[in-house]
Write an enzyme that holds these catalytic residues in place. Structure first.
Site, PDB file in Angstrom:
ATOM      1  N   ASP A  56       0.396   3.416   1.347  1.00  0.00           N
ATOM      2  CA  ASP A  56       0.040   4.822   1.475  1.00  0.00           C
ATOM      3  C   ASP A  56      -1.395   4.989   1.963  1.00  0.00           C
ATOM      4  O   ASP A  56      -2.202   4.049   1.932  1.00  0.00           O
ATOM      5  CB  ASP A  56       0.187   5.534   0.130  1.00  0.00           C
ATOM      6  CG  ASP A  56       1.607   5.480  -0.414  1.00  0.00           C
ATOM      7  OD1 ASP A  56       2.543   5.427   0.409  1.00  0.00           O
ATOM      8  OD2 ASP A  56       1.771   5.496  -1.649  1.00  0.00           O
ATOM      9  N   TYR A 114       0.816  -6.264  -6.452  1.00  0.00           N
ATOM     10  CA  TYR A 114      -0.280  -5.316  -6.359  1.00  0.00           C
ATOM     11  C   TYR A 114      -1.259  -5.500  -7.508  1.00  0.00           C
ATOM     12  O   TYR A 114      -0.881  -5.937  -8.602  1.00  0.00           O
ATOM     13  CB  TYR A 114       0.246  -3.876  -6.424  1.00  0.00           C
ATOM     14  CG  TYR A 114       0.886  -3.362  -5.158  1.00  0.00           C
ATOM     15  CD1 TYR A 114       0.137  -2.666  -4.209  1.00  0.00           C
ATOM     16  CD2 TYR A 114       2.252  -3.540  -4.915  1.00  0.00           C
ATOM     17  CE1 TYR A 114       0.721  -2.166  -3.047  1.00  0.00           C
ATOM     18  CE2 TYR A 114       2.842  -3.046  -3.760  1.00  0.00           C
ATOM     19  CZ  TYR A 114       2.074  -2.362  -2.839  1.00  0.00           C
ATOM     20  OH  TYR A 114       2.659  -1.875  -1.698  1.00  0.00           O
TER      21      TYR A 114
END
Length: 247
Positions: A56, A114
């Site tokens: 994103d 992540y």
């Protein structure tokens, strides 16, 4: 021939990974559009880059995997130097190599890893790479217990912004661990087979709400069961890094 490479980039410099076009023209500078422009200049022909995932806007990457097809042989070391010289200083590539023609950076990935960084006191030097929550009283043990509710396969439709592309919202989370890095920094280490639009940020934001006492333990299960109706925090993007894609 098919080639692949790793790339890292400063997410705050781009509008996400995915190229965005309007009437045939690039609307925003994305990681994909910046890299494809550099490759077009170096190879003197347009190419299409396919990444392991669409990060994103504002989200960084250290280990994004990308593949592309090119009709000819490439001097990988020379091209790497060219791309890193032609491109922006906020995106760099490494480990460029020939790969199996059937390799696919997205569909062959086993998991994505992540890291989300949180600063527990005000900071100046690293504030663009973490979520500064200052001196708010947080129960990190409670957050870690609550994070266990994410482990396993679940429908994360209530922890994402759906893209309405007809794809499944089932994800299998295999790791969700809080690590103390220093006396002012903690990190969430999160691994799963796939992630949806803003999913990691939604999960971390919910744990933050539980940890600061806004909502009780068990809130994650209530959200999964669609029994939760309150407002939730969306964790900011600059603290999130795609560390690795595993194959």
């Amino acid at each position: 021939m098919r080639y692949r490479f790793r790339c890292e980039y400063l997410g705050s410099a781009y509008y996400g990974w995915q190229e965005q076009n309007e009437h045939g023209k690039t609307k925003y500078v994305t990681v994909q559009s910046a890299l494809e422009e550099a490759f077009k200049t170096a190879l003197r022909t347009p190419i299409d880059l396919v990444a392991a995932g669409r990060t994103d806007t504002g989200v960084h990457a250290r280990g994004q995997m990308v593949h592309f097809d090119y009709d000819g042989e490439i001097d990988c070391k020379k091209l790497t130097r060219s791309i890193n010289g032609l491109g922006r200083h906020t995106v760099k590539i490494r480990d460029l190599e020939v790969c199996d023609p059937e390799f696919h950076s997205r569909y062959d990935a086993v998991s994505r890893y992540y890291v989300y960084s949180i600063f527990t006191r005000p900071v100046a030097l690293l504030r663009d790479f973490g979520w500064e929550i200052g001196h708010l009283p947080i129960d990190y043990d409670l957050m870690q217990r609550e994070a266990k509710s994410f482990i396993g396969e679940h429908d994360f439709i209530r922890f994402c912004i759906p893209r309405n592309d007809g794809k499944s919202t089932l994800c299998n989370i295999t790791r969700f661990e809080l690590v103390q890095v220093s006396d002012y920094m903690v990190q969430w280490h999160i691994q799963g087979n796939r992630f949806l639009h803003r999913q990691v940020r939604a999960m971390v934001g919910t744990l933050f709400d539980v940890g600061r006492g806004r909502y009780p333990e068990g809130t994650v299960k209530e959200i999964f069961a669609d029994r939760f109706k309150g407002e939730r925090t969306m964790a900011p993007p600059q603290a999130l890094v795609l560390e690795d894609v595993i194959y």
